[in-house]
Motif scaffolding. Sequence first.
Motif, PDB file in Angstrom:
ATOM      1  N   TRP A 183       3.434   5.159  -7.407  1.00 58.56           N
ATOM      2  CA  TRP A 183       3.206   4.248  -8.525  1.00 58.56           C
ATOM      3  C   TRP A 183       2.330   4.855  -9.609  1.00 58.56           C
ATOM      4  O   TRP A 183       2.432   4.521 -10.782  1.00 58.56           O
ATOM      5  N   GLY A 184       1.449   5.759  -9.225  1.00 58.31           N
ATOM      6  CA  GLY A 184       0.482   6.310 -10.163  1.00 58.31           C
ATOM      7  C   GLY A 184      -0.921   5.832  -9.832  1.00 58.31           C
ATOM      8  O   GLY A 184      -1.133   5.083  -8.878  1.00 58.31           O
ATOM      9  N   THR A 185      -1.868   6.257 -10.631  1.00 51.71           N
ATOM     10  CA  THR A 185      -3.273   5.978 -10.324  1.00 51.71           C
ATOM     11  C   THR A 185      -3.897   4.912 -11.223  1.00 51.71           C
ATOM     12  O   THR A 185      -5.109   4.715 -11.209  1.00 51.71           O
ATOM     13  N   ASP A 186      -3.073   4.218 -12.018  1.00 49.84           N
ATOM     14  CA  ASP A 186      -3.598   3.203 -12.923  1.00 49.84           C
ATOM     15  C   ASP A 186      -3.780   1.868 -12.198  1.00 49.84           C
ATOM     16  O   ASP A 186      -3.174   0.852 -12.532  1.00 49.84           O
ATOM     17  N   TRP A 187      -4.595   1.891 -11.165  1.00 55.78           N
ATOM     18  CA  TRP A 187      -4.987   0.682 -10.436  1.00 55.78           C
ATOM     19  C   TRP A 187      -6.284   1.008  -9.700  1.00 55.78           C
ATOM     20  O   TRP A 187      -6.789   2.124  -9.796  1.00 55.78           O
ATOM     21  N   THR A 188      -6.842   0.074  -8.993  1.00 56.57           N
ATOM     22  CA  THR A 188      -8.162   0.287  -8.381  1.00 56.57           C
ATOM     23  C   THR A 188      -8.155   1.370  -7.310  1.00 56.57           C
ATOM     24  O   THR A 188      -9.182   1.978  -7.033  1.00 56.57           O
ATOM     25  N   ARG A 189      -6.993   1.596  -6.703  1.00 59.30           N
ATOM     26  CA  ARG A 189      -6.849   2.551  -5.589  1.00 59.30           C
ATOM     27  C   ARG A 189      -7.792   2.211  -4.435  1.00 59.30           C
ATOM     28  O   ARG A 189      -8.295   3.072  -3.726  1.00 59.30           O
ATOM     29  N   LYS A 190      -7.981   0.914  -4.259  1.00 57.03           N
ATOM     30  CA  LYS A 190      -8.754   0.380  -3.141  1.00 57.03           C
ATOM     31  C   LYS A 190      -8.076  -0.902  -2.682  1.00 57.03           C
ATOM     32  O   LYS A 190      -7.433  -1.585  -3.480  1.00 57.03           O
ATOM     33  N   VAL A 191      -8.247  -1.230  -1.423  1.00 57.15           N
ATOM     34  CA  VAL A 191      -7.619  -2.435  -0.906  1.00 57.15           C
ATOM     35  C   VAL A 191      -8.570  -3.123   0.070  1.00 57.15           C
ATOM     36  O   VAL A 191      -9.290  -2.462   0.823  1.00 57.15           O
ATOM     37  N   VAL A 192      -8.592  -4.451  -0.003  1.00 51.29           N
ATOM     38  CA  VAL A 192      -9.381  -5.256   0.933  1.00 51.29           C
ATOM     39  C   VAL A 192      -8.410  -5.941   1.890  1.00 51.29           C
ATOM     40  O   VAL A 192      -7.511  -6.669   1.460  1.00 51.29           O
ATOM     41  N   VAL A 193      -8.589  -5.675   3.168  1.00 54.70           N
ATOM     42  CA  VAL A 193      -7.725  -6.232   4.207  1.00 54.70           C
ATOM     43  C   VAL A 193      -8.530  -7.268   4.994  1.00 54.70           C
ATOM     44  O   VAL A 193      -9.650  -6.987   5.431  1.00 54.70           O
ATOM     45  N   VAL A 194      -7.967  -8.450   5.157  1.00 55.38           N
ATOM     46  CA  VAL A 194      -8.649  -9.545   5.855  1.00 55.38           C
ATOM     47  C   VAL A 194      -7.906  -9.834   7.153  1.00 55.38           C
ATOM     48  O   VAL A 194      -6.693 -10.088   7.137  1.00 55.38           O
ATOM     49  N   VAL A 195      -8.638  -9.796   8.264  1.00 52.14           N
ATOM     50  CA  VAL A 195      -8.018  -9.967   9.580  1.00 52.14           C
ATOM     51  C   VAL A 195      -8.671 -11.144  10.311  1.00 52.14           C
ATOM     52  O   VAL A 195      -9.758 -11.008  10.878  1.00 52.14           O
ATOM     53  N   PRO A 196      -8.039 -12.310  10.304  1.00 53.22           N
ATOM     54  CA  PRO A 196      -8.568 -13.439  11.072  1.00 53.22           C
ATOM     55  C   PRO A 196      -8.265 -13.267  12.556  1.00 53.22           C
ATOM     56  O   PRO A 196      -7.628 -12.291  12.964  1.00 53.22           O
ATOM     57  N   ARG A 197      -8.692 -14.224  13.341  1.00 54.81           N
ATOM     58  CA  ARG A 197      -8.514 -14.136  14.790  1.00 54.81           C
ATOM     59  C   ARG A 197      -7.054 -14.307  15.211  1.00 54.81           C
ATOM     60  O   ARG A 197      -6.595 -13.701  16.183  1.00 54.81           O
ATOM     61  N   SER A 198      -6.300 -15.134  14.473  1.00 57.35           N
ATOM     62  CA  SER A 198      -4.963 -15.515  14.930  1.00 57.35           C
ATOM     63  C   SER A 198      -4.105 -15.983  13.760  1.00 57.35           C
ATOM     64  O   SER A 198      -4.560 -16.035  12.608  1.00 57.35           O
ATOM     65  N   LEU A 199      -2.864 -16.360  14.067  1.00 54.28           N
ATOM     66  CA  LEU A 199      -1.972 -16.950  13.073  1.00 54.28           C
ATOM     67  C   LEU A 199      -2.597 -18.202  12.469  1.00 54.28           C
ATOM     68  O   LEU A 199      -2.534 -18.420  11.257  1.00 54.28           O
ATOM     69  N   ASP A 200      -3.200 -19.033  13.304  1.00 60.98           N
ATOM     70  CA  ASP A 200      -3.838 -20.248  12.794  1.00 60.98           C
ATOM     71  C   ASP A 200      -4.957 -19.901  11.813  1.00 60.98           C
ATOM     72  O   ASP A 200      -5.157 -20.595  10.809  1.00 60.98           O
ATOM     73  N   GLY A 201      -5.686 -18.828  12.100  1.00 57.73           N
ATOM     74  CA  GLY A 201      -6.732 -18.394  11.183  1.00 57.73           C
ATOM     75  C   GLY A 201      -6.158 -17.941   9.857  1.00 57.73           C
ATOM     76  O   GLY A 201      -6.704 -18.238   8.787  1.00 57.73           O
ATOM     77  N   MET A 202      -5.042 -17.219   9.903  1.00 58.63           N
ATOM     78  CA  MET A 202      -4.373 -16.794   8.670  1.00 58.63           C
ATOM     79  C   MET A 202      -3.962 -18.011   7.845  1.00 58.63           C
ATOM     80  O   MET A 202      -4.189 -18.074   6.629  1.00 58.63           O
ATOM     81  N   ALA A 203      -3.350 -18.987   8.515  1.00 55.43           N
ATOM     82  CA  ALA A 203      -2.906 -20.194   7.820  1.00 55.43           C
ATOM     83  C   ALA A 203      -4.089 -20.931   7.198  1.00 55.43           C
ATOM     84  O   ALA A 203      -3.996 -21.453   6.083  1.00 55.43           O
TER      85      ALA A 203
END
Length: 272
Positions: A183-203
């Motif tokens: 895609w190129g480098t014109d973006w933050t080039r960083k990502v925040v990943v969020v991991v809850p305990r379960s599907l219910d946590g995601m919801a």
Amino acid sequence: MAGDGRVRRVAASALCLLLPLAGCAGGTAADSARTEVQRLLDMRSAALLRHDEGAYDATGARGEYTRLRALPLASWAYRVTGLRRTAAGATADAELTYRVAGYDRAPVDTRRTLTLARTAQGTWYVTADRPAGRSGQQLWDQGPVTAVPGAHSLVLGAGQSAADLRAYARMADRAVPAVSGQWGTDWTRKVVVVVPRSLDGMAGLLGSPAADYRGIAAVTTGEAGGAGRTPADRVVINPDAYAALGTLGKQVVLTHETTHVATRTRTTAATP
């Protein structure tokens, strides 16, 4: 009789003059309480940002501080939008905005409901802070947050081991340069990943029924097609579905979601 009529007219006129004054007094009291609560939340926010547990504790319930202490924050602020007095104290509606240090160009914006009480001296303090109405949960609503930084990523988890979160970080760290290469480098080039305990946590984080995400390994939050300031993006994992994938499948999922983060300002809601 005529004299009685004059007395009644004078009394009525006096009452009409007094009613607006009473209304002003009530309004002033309400405005004063709202100002006091706003000041309290400003103090609470400042204490959180400078990691002053004692000062935070002085503003009320400290459970949130314990759950939040690992989250690297660049900003955190409440704006009181409404205040309702109750027999026990008050309930405040507030907008909460915050940014994760080093990752968010724009803040996360969410609505909260705070319950407040008063000390014997009349000072307000917070007894509870929860998502408002149909607003989704924040990760700390589900338990203490664990933060694992990577070379190009920050993985935030609740109910997950640090070892498992490091595995997500390794995948995300491979995804970011892979996306930049295409895609190129014109973006933050960083990502925040969020991991809850379960599907219910995601919801809970997404404010939707769990059935909507069953079998979906991850989604990316944020608005597509934004001009300039777009809301902070989060890759939210469904750990139940993600765990069923092999190593290649897991990498494909994180690379795909990272592509959404990179292309956010250039795509629309219809982009798959």
